[in-house]
Design an enzyme around this catalytic site. Structure first.
Site, PDB file in Angstrom:
ATOM      1  N   TRP A 198      -4.048  -3.700  -4.797  1.00 17.85           N
ATOM      2  CA  TRP A 198      -3.333  -4.676  -3.894  1.00 17.85           C
ATOM      3  C   TRP A 198      -3.839  -6.154  -3.800  1.00 17.85           C
ATOM      4  CZ3 TRP A 198       0.895  -4.243  -0.101  1.00 17.85           C
ATOM      5  CH2 TRP A 198       1.768  -3.147  -0.369  1.00 17.85           C
ATOM      6  N   TYR A 216      -4.936  -1.371 -11.397  1.00 18.18           N
ATOM      7  CA  TYR A 216      -4.036  -1.089 -10.086  1.00 18.18           C
ATOM      8  C   TYR A 216      -4.722  -1.580  -8.893  1.00 18.18           C
ATOM      9  CZ  TYR A 216      -0.952   1.361  -6.901  1.00 18.18           C
ATOM     10  OH  TYR A 216      -0.150   1.562  -5.930  1.00 18.18           O
TER      11      TYR A 216
HETATM   12  N1  MGD Z   1      -1.955  -0.628   8.051  1.00 24.43           N
HETATM   13  C1  MGD Z   1      -1.673  -0.045   7.091  1.00 24.43           C
HETATM   14  N2  MGD Z   1      -0.500   0.067   6.563  1.00 24.43           N
HETATM   15  C2  MGD Z   1      -0.183   0.361   5.081  1.00 24.43           C
HETATM   16  C3  MGD Z   1      -1.158   0.696   4.442  1.00 24.43           C
HETATM   17  C4  MGD Z   1      -2.322   0.706   4.828  1.00 24.43           C
HETATM   18  O1  MGD Z   1      -3.518   0.875   4.046  1.00 24.43           O
HETATM   19  N3  MGD Z   1      -2.904   0.132   5.937  1.00 24.43           N
HETATM   20  N4  MGD Z   1      -0.801   1.000   3.071  1.00 24.43           N
HETATM   21  C5  MGD Z   1       0.473   0.802   2.370  1.00 24.43           C
HETATM   22  C6  MGD Z   1       0.897   1.387   1.407  1.00 24.43           C
HETATM   23  S1  MGD Z   1      -0.047   0.812  -0.355  1.00 24.43           S
HETATM   24  C7  MGD Z   1       1.560   2.601   1.368  1.00 24.43           C
HETATM   25  S2  MGD Z   1       1.985   2.993  -0.269  1.00 24.43           S
HETATM   26  C8  MGD Z   1       2.365   2.734   2.282  1.00 24.43           C
HETATM   27  C9  MGD Z   1       2.321   4.407   2.445  1.00 24.43           C
HETATM   28  O2  MGD Z   1       3.214   5.023   3.438  1.00 24.43           O
HETATM   29  P1  MGD Z   1       3.199   6.537   3.880  1.00 24.43           P
HETATM   30  O3  MGD Z   1       2.927   7.283   2.422  1.00 24.43           O
HETATM   31  O4  MGD Z   1       4.499   6.787   4.485  1.00 24.43           O
HETATM   32  O5  MGD Z   1       1.999   6.563   4.632  1.00 24.43           O
HETATM   33  P2  MGD Z   1       0.796   7.732   5.225  1.00 24.43           P
HETATM   34  O6  MGD Z   1       0.141   6.816   6.298  1.00 24.43           O
HETATM   35  O7  MGD Z   1       0.111   7.984   4.105  1.00 24.43           O
HETATM   36  O8  MGD Z   1       1.506   8.749   5.808  1.00 24.43           O
HETATM   37  C10 MGD Z   1       2.520   8.889   6.925  1.00 24.43           C
HETATM   38  C11 MGD Z   1       2.456  10.238   7.688  1.00 24.43           C
HETATM   39  O9  MGD Z   1       2.961  11.066   6.934  1.00 24.43           O
HETATM   40  C12 MGD Z   1       2.634  12.453   7.462  1.00 24.43           C
HETATM   41  N5  MGD Z   1       2.552  13.537   6.460  1.00 24.43           N
HETATM   42  C13 MGD Z   1       1.469  13.807   5.456  1.00 24.43           C
HETATM   43  N6  MGD Z   1       1.652  14.763   4.664  1.00 24.43           N
HETATM   44  C14 MGD Z   1       2.680  15.340   5.140  1.00 24.43           C
HETATM   45  C15 MGD Z   1       3.571  16.322   4.841  1.00 24.43           C
HETATM   46  O10 MGD Z   1       3.470  16.863   3.699  1.00 24.43           O
HETATM   47  N7  MGD Z   1       4.793  16.366   5.323  1.00 24.43           N
HETATM   48  C16 MGD Z   1       5.225  15.703   6.364  1.00 24.43           C
HETATM   49  N8  MGD Z   1       6.493  15.969   7.207  1.00 24.43           N
HETATM   50  N9  MGD Z   1       4.570  14.618   6.909  1.00 24.43           N
HETATM   51  C17 MGD Z   1       3.154  14.492   6.080  1.00 24.43           C
HETATM   52  C18 MGD Z   1       1.183  12.248   8.187  1.00 24.43           C
HETATM   53  O11 MGD Z   1       1.151  12.530   9.307  1.00 24.43           O
HETATM   54  C19 MGD Z   1       0.988  10.544   7.901  1.00 24.43           C
HETATM   55  O12 MGD Z   1       0.403  10.020   9.106  1.00 24.43           O
HETATM   56  O13 MGD Z   1       1.664   2.405   3.587  1.00 24.43           O
HETATM   57  C20 MGD Z   1       1.553   0.915   3.565  1.00 24.43           C
HETATM   58  N10 MGD Z   1       1.115   0.578   4.855  1.00 24.43           N
HETATM   59  N1  MGD Z   2      -6.592  10.178  -0.636  1.00 22.11           N
HETATM   60  C1  MGD Z   2      -5.622   9.132  -0.862  1.00 22.11           C
HETATM   61  N2  MGD Z   2      -5.895   8.074  -1.654  1.00 22.11           N
HETATM   62  C2  MGD Z   2      -5.117   7.200  -1.680  1.00 22.11           C
HETATM   63  C3  MGD Z   2      -3.746   7.351  -0.894  1.00 22.11           C
HETATM   64  C4  MGD Z   2      -3.554   8.212   0.019  1.00 22.11           C
HETATM   65  O1  MGD Z   2      -2.516   8.177   0.697  1.00 22.11           O
HETATM   66  N3  MGD Z   2      -4.476   9.211   0.013  1.00 22.11           N
HETATM   67  N4  MGD Z   2      -2.998   5.915  -1.060  1.00 22.11           N
HETATM   68  C5  MGD Z   2      -2.930   5.564  -2.378  1.00 22.11           C
HETATM   69  C6  MGD Z   2      -2.114   4.212  -2.332  1.00 22.11           C
HETATM   70  S1  MGD Z   2      -0.401   4.518  -1.992  1.00 22.11           S
HETATM   71  C7  MGD Z   2      -2.519   2.875  -2.947  1.00 22.11           C
HETATM   72  S2  MGD Z   2      -1.467   1.555  -2.831  1.00 22.11           S
HETATM   73  C8  MGD Z   2      -3.852   2.790  -3.106  1.00 22.11           C
HETATM   74  C9  MGD Z   2      -4.510   1.331  -2.677  1.00 22.11           C
HETATM   75  O2  MGD Z   2      -5.749   1.176  -3.505  1.00 22.11           O
HETATM   76  P1  MGD Z   2      -6.218  -0.394  -3.729  1.00 22.11           P
HETATM   77  O3  MGD Z   2      -4.885  -1.251  -3.736  1.00 22.11           O
HETATM   78  O4  MGD Z   2      -6.738  -0.390  -5.067  1.00 22.11           O
HETATM   79  O5  MGD Z   2      -7.068  -0.761  -2.588  1.00 22.11           O
HETATM   80  P2  MGD Z   2      -7.444  -2.176  -1.896  1.00 22.11           P
HETATM   81  O6  MGD Z   2      -8.646  -1.770  -0.803  1.00 22.11           O
HETATM   82  O7  MGD Z   2      -6.355  -2.848  -1.441  1.00 22.11           O
HETATM   83  O8  MGD Z   2      -7.921  -2.832  -3.321  1.00 22.11           O
HETATM   84  C10 MGD Z   2      -7.967  -4.364  -3.292  1.00 22.11           C
HETATM   85  C11 MGD Z   2      -8.972  -4.746  -4.033  1.00 22.11           C
HETATM   86  O9  MGD Z   2      -8.901  -6.093  -4.234  1.00 22.11           O
HETATM   87  C12 MGD Z   2      -9.736  -7.022  -3.815  1.00 22.11           C
HETATM   88  N5  MGD Z   2      -9.385  -8.342  -3.859  1.00 22.11           N
HETATM   89  C13 MGD Z   2      -8.642  -9.083  -2.695  1.00 22.11           C
HETATM   90  N6  MGD Z   2      -8.571 -10.333  -3.316  1.00 22.11           N
HETATM   91  C14 MGD Z   2      -8.775 -10.406  -4.355  1.00 22.11           C
HETATM   92  C15 MGD Z   2      -8.653 -11.620  -5.352  1.00 22.11           C
HETATM   93  O10 MGD Z   2      -8.097 -12.677  -5.130  1.00 22.11           O
HETATM   94  N7  MGD Z   2      -9.143 -11.383  -6.597  1.00 22.11           N
HETATM   95  C16 MGD Z   2      -9.913 -10.088  -7.027  1.00 22.11           C
HETATM   96  N8  MGD Z   2     -10.274 -10.048  -8.190  1.00 22.11           N
HETATM   97  N9  MGD Z   2      -9.924  -9.309  -6.112  1.00 22.11           N
HETATM   98  C17 MGD Z   2      -9.410  -9.264  -4.772  1.00 22.11           C
HETATM   99  C18 MGD Z   2     -10.114  -6.450  -2.489  1.00 22.11           C
HETATM  100  O11 MGD Z   2     -11.692  -6.745  -2.288  1.00 22.11           O
HETATM  101  C19 MGD Z   2     -10.111  -4.948  -2.891  1.00 22.11           C
HETATM  102  O12 MGD Z   2     -11.261  -4.213  -3.062  1.00 22.11           O
HETATM  103  O13 MGD Z   2      -4.790   3.700  -2.623  1.00 22.11           O
HETATM  104  C20 MGD Z   2      -4.261   5.161  -2.828  1.00 22.11           C
HETATM  105  N10 MGD Z   2      -5.187   6.145  -2.563  1.00 22.11           N
HETATM  106 MO    MO Z   3       0.500   2.509  -1.736  1.00 25.29          MO
END
Ligand code: MGD
Ligand code: MGD
Ligand code: MO
Length: 775
Positions: A115, A113
């Site tokens: 990104w 898993y």
């Molecule tokens: N810049 C940037 N953008 C991203 C990402 C990133 O790593 N960087 N990750 C991307 C990914 S993979 C995903 S899945 C999305 C995730 O998107 P979301 O899950 O919507 O994003 P989060 O930043 O985890 O949470 C948003 C806000 O929810 C609020 N929150 C947390 N828990 C609760 C709760 O129990 N109740 C309420 N009402 N609010 C709560 C917090 O204040 C938090 O700032 O974001 C995406 N966008």
């Molecule tokens: N506590 C907490 N944990 C969370 C979350 C949260 O809200 N709270 N959010 C969760 C969510 S929504 C998500 S989506 C996950 C995200 O978790 P990940 O998707 O695992 O996070 P990334 O840092 O995007 O990891 C991508 C990796 O791919 C590598 N990479 C980039 N390009 C290439 C390539 O071409 N080839 C290879 N082999 N590697 C490459 C990068 O160096 C990086 O290490 O985290 C989750 N974890």
């Molecule tokens: Mo995510």
């Protein structure tokens, strides 16, 4: 040598890199992007950083002792041996062959898993899955960390394809601007999150679109623990609640609708099943099991849990009934224990309002979570690298990785099935960083000690690479030709190579082709094509798909020359469930009742105490009031300075650090009570572990809540602290949302914050391991 500009694309948008002397020295926003993301500023430093993997490397202990479980895997002082490409390919091919022969292909975990990068051809997971499918298959993972509860719950309660529509084709912001009067969003609308879209977007439009909606008169109410979870210019009213209290608030809003005759009974009767059960639960006539009187879920009851005055809840419920209202539940809200409940309750609330299926009204989940949400979409599919078919039927819910490794053969529940974990001997990861993304990283380290071999393809020496026995250096997007497109964008974009590969890094396609060759399957993997030929073929295949929809796009040469073609068709202006609303008998939902299931016989029949047959109040650890020495609730939300852990050493990400560590935001009152001040390095502890962080005092936080975003590179090098750098997954608990969907619960954890005494240890996360030479 003079500077040249090369276009590129990342999940955080399309932009240009400035190249001088074969090095990336700067970035430029795309001139057509109205609101480019600052995240791009991380790229130059990350591209040439000392933490790049420059040569294939093998863990010394694995090389000397051979495959086998090893509790030292991931130890900060563990050392590596750099080897020739031919050597590593021989070793890896032989090991894959040994595992599949001795244990069968299900013993290879290829879930992988993550990104990775934005290109569609050199897409790390697609490449790995294609390779593993070619050599006989693998154990895969299902669903996502992002919205694991939505993915399992919604097919049960609104059916597929409506559930897919909910997640992937949200009505555009223009529909909201035109029709919505009131947008009530649980979990805010974080502008920085909208910078991200899988595959990237050519233009960051969510910010301008939200502002335009506000200017057109849409009222925003943000229910969240943070006041700055919505962009300032939408002037949202802030309803401050503790994390995990949403379901209580939603039940109380329904209580007002039911008791004041505001619930739309015509809608509930015609389009839903189970409203009567839910109503009697809300009114306290029965408890969640149905056999005893329960608690009245009144605004006064919800005030005791959420702190929101009962009068305010009454006013909000009446206002929602009066106006054209859209209820949005952010994904964060479900990334918690019992995360199914706020989603199901949010849908039920929208049904009580009776506006589901009307333009700009009803229910949504994802606005503010990702850029494609509300940004338009194409119905025609995207170009993609074919992965082939997996002959092995073995999978786990994605966030159960540590359980799988720790308990081979162990029993667990998932979506009504009783399952057992496979006996995995080899873990193969490419394009993800579980030592960023998984919960309770110390436990994950224990789990990674179990398999016989761990293989990681990486661009950088991440914490995950440092848990691998075999590390394969991969090129970055800037070092290869690729193309990209995303669900939330209406163009296909070329990503031409900008600089030479770092050290001996190679394209993964070539690595897999050579491995397949050693296993006698080169032709099966490559189908006789180079990656350049695959890119052409992926594009042309997409072009004929588009042609079948009656649309025309130029051939590959012209596309590559132009750098971009527009994808035909925007379809996102239908209201969600609009067809069902128009014709519930003729176009029933694919649920057992054909309607929206506010009570699901199926889910009830599973007998899960943590997810009964209708939305109920189940207090999670963030709100259960336990006095366990961890008085604060920590939000581990998405970082605004980067995407997850990617390019954490880049300029924009580093500019947010405090004392070189991740910033911990805390309110002034809580800071005083903890005896900490702005700029201090502090220790944050939970029942699972501890980390260091740098204090930022801020008024944006609800008292009792602190914020430490994810993505600081995990650094277990300092004695006495789980992570010296501030990765919140050193603190989080590794437990599923419920037996139904087993989703990730990493959003919140209870913690204690205290001054750090003694010499502050250095951050060593970005140093490559012992034995690695930096070119
Ligand atoms: N810049 C940037 N953008 C991203 C990402 C990133 O790593 N960087 N990750 C991307 C990914 S993979 C995903 S899945 C999305 C995730 O998107 P979301 O899950 O919507 O994003 P989060 O930043 O985890 O949470 C948003 C806000 O929810 C609020 N929150 C947390 N828990 C609760 C709760 O129990 N109740 C309420 N009402 N609010 C709560 C917090 O204040 C938090 O700032 O974001 C995406 N966008
Ligand atoms: N506590 C907490 N944990 C969370 C979350 C949260 O809200 N709270 N959010 C969760 C969510 S929504 C998500 S989506 C996950 C995200 O978790 P990940 O998707 O695992 O996070 P990334 O840092 O995007 O990891 C991508 C990796 O791919 C590598 N990479 C980039 N390009 C290439 C390539 O071409 N080839 C290879 N082999 N590697 C490459 C990068 O160096 C990086 O290490 O985290 C989750 N974890
Ligand atoms: Mo995510």
């Amino acid at each position: 040598m003079s500077a040249t500009l090369r276009p590129t694309s990342a999940h955080w948008g399309s932009y240009q890199v400035v190249v001088e002397d074969d090095r990336v020295v700067g970035v430029r926003p795309d001139p057509d992007d109205p609101a480019p993301s600052p995240v791009m500023a991380n790229t130059p430093a990350a591209q040439h950083h000392a933490s790049r993997v420059a040569r294939p490397a093998v863990r010394r202990r694995w090389l000397e002792r051979g495959p086998g479980p090893d509790p030292r895997r991931g130890a900060p002082d563990d050392d590596y041996v750099e080897v020739e490409w031919a050597t590593v390919l021989d070793l890896l091919a032989a090991e894959l062959d040994r595992v599949r022969t001795e244990h069968g292909n299900a013993a290879i975990f290829g879930g992988s898993y993550g990104w990775g990068s934005a290109g569609r051809v050199h897409h790390a997971q697609s490449q790995l899955h294609r390779f593993l499918n070619t050599i006989g298959g693998y154990t895969r993972s299902v669903a996502t960390y992002s919205h694991g509860a939505v993915e399992v719950l919604f097919p049960r309660i609104i059916g597929t394809p409506a559930a897919n529509r909910l997640l992937h084709r949200a009505p555009a912001w223009t529909q909201i601007r035109e029709h919505t009067e009131l947008l009530v969003t649980f979990g805010g609308l974080r502008l920085s999150n909208t910078w991200t879209t899988s595959g990237g977007r050519a233009a960051q439009t969510a910010g301008p679109e939200m502002r335009a909606a506000s200017e057109a008169g849409v009222e925003f109410v943000s229910v969240s623990p943070l006041s700055d979870d919505t962009p300032e210019d939408v002037k949202a009213e802030w309803v401050s609640i503790p994390p995990g209290a949403d379901t209580a608030v939603m039940l109380a809003l329904m209580h007002v609708l039911f008791t004041e005759g505001l619930a739309d009974t015509r809608f509930l009767d015609r389009y839903t099943v189970g409203a009567d059960v839910l109503r009697s639960y809300v009114l306290g006539e029965r408890d969640e099991r149905g056999d005893r009187p329960g608690v009245e879920r009144s605004p006064e009851w919800a005030e005791r849990i959420s702190g929101v005055p009962a009068g305010e809840l009454r006013t909000l419920a009446r206002r929602m009934a009066e106006k054209r209202t859209l209820v949005n539940v952010g994904w964060s809200v479900q990334r918690a224990r019992y995360g199914e409940q706020p989603l199901w309750a949010g849908l039920a609330l929208a049904c009580c309002l009776g506006q589901v299926g009307l333009p700009g009204a009803g229910f949504a989940s994802g606005y503010g979570s990702m850029g494609n949400y509300g940004g338009g979409s194409t119905p025609m599919g995207l170009p993609r690298m074919p992965q082939g078919a997996n002959p092995v039927d073995s999978s786990i819910p994605v966030a159960r990785i540590a359980d799988m490794l720790l308990e081979p053969g162990g029993r667990y529940d998932f979506d009504g099935e009783e399952r057992r974990y496979p006996d995995v001997r080899l873990v193969y990861w490419a394009g993800g960083n579980p030592f960023h993304h998984h919960q309770d990283l110390e436990r994950l380290t224990g789990a990674f000690g179990r398999p016989e071999t761990v293989v990681v393809h990486e661009t950088h020496w991440t914490a995950t690479a440092r848990h691998a026995d075999i590390v394969i250096p991969s090129t970055t997007v800037l070092e290869r030709d690729d193309l990209t497109a995303s669900k939330g964008d209406l163009s296909v974009r070329a990503m031409p190579r900008a600089v030479s590969p770092h050290g001996q890094a190679r394209d993964e396609y070539d690595t897999y082709a050579d491995l397949a060759g050693r296993l006698g399957l080169r032709e099966e993997f490559t189908e006789g094509r180079t990656s350049a030929q695959w890119m052409r073929s992926v594009y042309e295949r997409w072009r004929s798909l588009v042609a079948r929809h009656g649309a025309e796009v130029p051939g590959f040469e012209e596309f590559w020359e132009r750098g971009r073609v527009e994808m035909p068709g925007r379809v996102e202006d239908e209201a969600l469930l609009g067809e069902f609303r128009a014709d519930p008998e003729g176009r029933p939902l694919r649920t057992p009742s054909g309607r929206i299931e506010l009570f699901s016989e199926t889910i009830a029949s599973f007998g899960y105490e943590d997810c009964p047959g209708h939305p109920v109040w189940l207090p999670g650890p963030a709100v259960d009031g336990a006095d366990d020495g961890f008085p604060l609730v920590l939000l581990a939300n998405q970082p605004s300075g980067r995407l997850h852990s990617q390019q954490d050493m880049g300029a924009h990400s580093m500019s947010q650090k405090v004392g070189g560590r991740s910033p911990l935001r805390i309110g002034p009152g809580d800071a005083r009570a903890c005896g900490v001040a702005d700029g201090d390095v502090v220790r944050v502890s939970s029942g699972r572990g501890s980390c260091l962080a740098g204090v930022v005092v801020s008024d944006a936080l609800r008292p009792g809540v602190v914020q430490l975003s994810t993505g600081a590179w995990y650094d277990p090098s300092a004695p006495g602290v789980t992570c010296a750098h501030g990765n919140p997954n050193a603190l989080t608990e590794d437990v599923g949302t419920s037996r139904l969907s087993q989703g990730c619960t990493g959003q919140t954890v209870r913690v204690r914050v205290e001054p750090f005494t003694g010499p502050v240890p250095p951050v060593r996360a970005f140093e490559p391991p012992v034995g690695i030479t930096v070119p």
